[in-house]
Design a protein around this motif. Structure first.
Motif, PDB file in Angstrom:
ATOM      1  N   SER A   1      37.363  46.349  30.661  1.00 53.49           N
ATOM      2  CA  SER A   1      37.969  46.300  31.979  1.00 53.49           C
ATOM      3  C   SER A   1      36.904  46.257  33.070  1.00 53.49           C
ATOM      4  O   SER A   1      37.021  45.553  34.065  1.00 53.49           O
TER       5      SER A   1
ATOM      6  N   ASP B   1      35.403  42.796  33.227  1.00 50.53           N
ATOM      7  CA  ASP B   1      36.300  41.800  33.810  1.00 50.53           C
ATOM      8  C   ASP B   1      36.389  41.925  35.326  1.00 50.53           C
ATOM      9  O   ASP B   1      36.797  40.988  36.005  1.00 50.53           O
TER      10      ASP B   1
ATOM     11  N   HIS C   1      53.328  42.709  28.447  1.00 49.70           N
ATOM     12  CA  HIS C   1      52.445  41.901  27.610  1.00 49.70           C
ATOM     13  C   HIS C   1      51.251  41.395  28.411  1.00 49.70           C
ATOM     14  O   HIS C   1      51.361  41.054  29.594  1.00 49.70           O
ATOM     15  N   ASN C   2      50.095  41.375  27.767  1.00 48.13           N
ATOM     16  CA  ASN C   2      48.871  40.822  28.350  1.00 48.13           C
ATOM     17  C   ASN C   2      48.456  41.499  29.655  1.00 48.13           C
ATOM     18  O   ASN C   2      47.921  40.863  30.557  1.00 48.13           O
ATOM     19  N   THR C   3      48.763  42.781  29.781  1.00 45.64           N
ATOM     20  CA  THR C   3      48.338  43.558  30.943  1.00 45.64           C
ATOM     21  C   THR C   3      47.634  44.820  30.448  1.00 45.64           C
ATOM     22  O   THR C   3      47.963  45.341  29.380  1.00 45.64           O
TER      23      THR C   3
ATOM     24  N   LYS D   1      46.693  48.584  29.741  1.00 37.03           N
ATOM     25  CA  LYS D   1      47.535  49.763  29.622  1.00 37.03           C
ATOM     26  C   LYS D   1      47.167  50.792  30.679  1.00 37.03           C
ATOM     27  O   LYS D   1      46.015  50.917  31.079  1.00 37.03           O
TER      28      LYS D   1
END
Length: 364
Positions: free
Chosen positions: A19, A22, A83-85, A87
């Motif tokens: 994270s 990114d 989805h695709n996020t 947590k």
């Protein structure tokens, strides 16, 4: 409600590193650390053996027997938003020992996490004589540390920006501008949830005593702009409501609007939904308020409450437990036996040395 999961520390660390990679440049450029956007910290405090661990485990859907908290313990929970996020991550700290180890609050409350911090105060309803003292000591200690962390965090922001900036962590604005109590309350500097535990025992109390406890906790909660709920580990319904309030703090879920202020039922009052006019004055059937000499409304409620429930004399107990090695819940028979032997030898050595020095003084 999405299920909360607990992963290994390695998985948590790996996700955090990814994270950060990114979203490089967030905090260094004067913005907010991208990791903190989906991370929160919740700090559990309260009575010793008041049910904090049990509540925490149930909120995390962990089916395991609670164990005595060893001074200060950490765990975490993760919750998928979609989805695709990334947590959502809740860092969870629990302070053991009631008020005896309150100095440890400086560990979980830091300048790095104070902007995403919430506090859960668990008060044992079955032990009303210890209720006010526990609440007062723990909230004072926690507030002091929060204010220190806020000041440090603000100084860091100012030094990076090179100029004064507005404080980034203010008490939550839970009352609308037209609320009559807006100027009368003293909001806790971070979101606060007060949980009255062991309602299953409390409900069998005398009705007048229940009334005093309920009204007092309503006043305290409203005064500090906190949410209030009564719960019991033996009631799935109450634990479900407790978990809902916990997920609001730990994972930022939408706030509920349900409320129950009926003194004959478990209380559930979200922050900002009560008022001093609805709470009324302290129940003073056998007390002459004029003789109490209170300094302010909070002090008045304290004096009335302690007339009905005289505080326990716990000063000696706190002094003894200042050293966790003397707490029975941390006992290790073999180690304790060796420690006692060494303590005896040390005392004997001190006595011998004292005699030796006295002998030298006589010779001179």
């Amino acid at each position: 409600m999405p299920k909360i999961s607990s992963d290994t520390l390695w998985e948590l660390a790996s996700a955090e590193v990814q994270s950060r990679e990114d979203g490089k440049g967030g905090e260094e450029d004067g913005g907010v650390d991208p990791v903190s956007l989906n991370e929160r910290t919740v700090f559990f405090i309260g009575n010793k053996e008041g049910g904090k661990t049990t509540i925490l485990l149930r909120c995390l859907d962990r089916d395991e027997p609670p164990k005595p908290t060893l001074a200060l313990e950490y765990t975490f929970g993760r919750r998928a938003r979609g989805h695709n996020t990334p947590k959502d991550i809740a860092h969870l700290w629990e302070l053991g020992g009631g008020t005896s180890l309150s100095d440890l609050v400086q560990i979980p409350i830091t300048a790095q996490n104070v902007r995403s911090l919430s506090v859960v105060l668990v008060l044992d309803l079955s032990k009303p004589n210890a209720l006010w003292g526990t609440m007062e000591r723990l909230l004072q200690t926690t507030r002091t540390q929060v204010e220190k962390a806020c000041s440090k965090q603000q100084r860091t922001v100012e030094s990076k920006a090179g100029s004064k900036q507005q404080a980034q962590n203010r008490p939550p604005m839970v009352l609308p501008k037209d609320h009559p109590d807006r100027e009368l309350i003293n909001p806790f500097p971070v979101p606060l949830l007060i949980i009255g535990s062991k309602f299953d025992i409390f409900q069998d109390f005398d009705s007048e005593k229940r009334k005093v406890i309920c009204k007092t906790l309503r006043f305290i909660s409203h005064y500090y702009a906190a949410s209030l709920i009564f719960t019991s580990s033996k009631s799935e319904s109450l634990m479900s409501k407790t978990k809902s309030l916990f997920t609001q703090l730990g994972f930022g879920t939408e706030k509920g609007k349900s409320m129950s202020s009926d003194l004959s039922k478990p209380l559930l009052i979200p922050a900002g939904m009560d008022s001093f006019s609805q709470i009324g004055s302290p129940p003073t059937t056998d007390v002459d308020i004029g003789t109490l000499h209170a300094k302010n409304p909070l002090d008045l409620w304290k004096k009335v409450f302690e007339v009905v429930f005289p505080p326990e004399n716990t000063s000696d107990h706190h002094r003894e437990l200042k050293d966790p090695a003397k707490d029975p819940q941390y006992s290790e028979p073999q180690i304790d036996s060796m420690r006692a032997q060494k303590d005896t030898e040390l005392d004997q050595y001190k006595r011998n040395m004292s005699k030796s020095w006295k002998g030298l003084e006589l010779e001179t």
